[in-house]
Write an enzyme that holds these catalytic residues in place. Structure first.
Site: not given
Ligand code: C5P
Length: 297
Positions: A18, A103-104, A107, A112, A144
């Site tokens: 994405k 990765v990272a 995207l 996904s 995501d």
């Molecule tokens: O949810 P996910 O593991 O992808 O998020 C990784 C990190 O990104 C979270 O630990 C947080 O630090 C940050 N994050 C955030 N607010 C969001 C999504 C992610 O602060 N809406």
């Protein structure tokens, strides 16, 4: 040689990447996550996931190219264990993940893949679980993941768990420049240094973009509040974004928390010429153009 040649995979799924056309951050919540509004579109840059039945209770993952973690750090394995646990399933699975999405990179590749794993394992294990229930499980794996149940274009709210499908007036091409940088998402959010509290959530420019029918019309509305954090964590990204904008002569943005820069195009020939320019100027580690939006598999 990998052992995949001997495995008869019964399910094959594509897991698209994405890009965020808009991403507004409304503040930091008491749970530490950030409140967002973001318009995302699926693009035709896809990982492939192949599934076969496995020994009872065993989740086995193989990645191509190798090098990615294949244990619980991998979101595909986490998704499989979570679904198996919820179903009380003894099924087991052998999973082959063919990576095309860097990765990272901002995207959404890992998210996904996790969404595709949930959908594929539902079929493999003949489980009676709704998309909504899978998306809810996905939210436990990563912010995501739920959006990949609402493609080809969606608006996400909250920390990412509130998702609605959106009709986009535009379709065309997305040009990507890969920076080769590895940008940590938590570091980017931390670098925003938001004080606690959430401002009243705005529309975040979603409707303005959704109504546009050309890349030129969307251009001025492209926005990403995470860029400020990305630049702090990785100053090279700010330089790259500036160079891509100058060389391409059109708006460019970073997707999500980096590390890819993208621009939008209506016509394949414009996108191809842009990619050629990026390659000639040796911007980033590579460039490509892919169709968008791509429908949900
Ligand atoms: O949810 P996910 O593991 O992808 O998020 C990784 C990190 O990104 C979270 O630990 C947080 O630090 C940050 N994050 C955030 N607010 C969001 C999504 C992610 O602060 N809406």
């Amino acid at each position: 040689m990998s052992g995949s040649g001997q495995i008869a995979y019964t399910e094959t799924l594509t897991a698209p990447a994405k890009v965020n056309l808009s991403l507004r951050v409304h503040g930091r919540r008491s749970d530490g996550f950030h409140e967002l509004t973001s318009l995302v579109v699926a693009i035709d840059l896809c990982d492939m996931l192949r599934l076969a039945p496995g020994s009872p209770g065993e989740i086995r993952l193989e990645c191509d190219p190798p090098g990615l973690p294949v244990g619980d750090e991998n979101l595909v394995v986490r998704a499989a264990r979570l679904l198996a646990g919820r179903l009380g399933a003894e099924g087991g699975a052998q999973i082959r993940l063919e990576k095309a999405i860097p990765v990272a990179a901002g995207l959404g590749g890992g998210s996904s893949d996790a969404a595709a794993a949930l959908k594929g394992l539902r079929r493999l294990w003949r489980a009676d679980v709704s998309d909504a229930a899978l998306a809810e499980m996905g939210a436990e794996i990563g912010s995501d993941v739920p959006l990949f149940f609402h493609l080809p274009a969606a608006v996400i709210r909250g920390r990412g768990e509130r998702v609605e499908r959106v009709a986009l007036g535009w379709s065309g091409w997305v040009g990507l420049v890969f920076s080769g940088e590895v940008v940590s998402t938590p570091a980017v959010y931390a670098a925003l240094a938001c004080s606690p509290g959430v401002r009243v959530a705005e529309d975040g420019g979603v409707q303005a973009i959704a109504r546009c029918t050309t890349a030129e019309a969307i251009g001025p509305h492209l926005v990403n509040d995470l860029e400020r954090g990305v630049f702090r964590v990785c100053p090279a990204m700010e330089r790259l974004l500036g160079r891509v904008q100058d060389a391409g002569g059109r708006p460019a943005r970073i997707s999500g928390a980096g590390s890819v820069v993208y621009s939008l195009f209506d016509e394949a020939r414009e996108a191809t010429a842009w990619v050629e320019t990026m390659r000639t100027r040796q911007l980033g580690t590579g460039a490509t153009a892919v169709r968008a939006p791509v429908p949900q598999a």
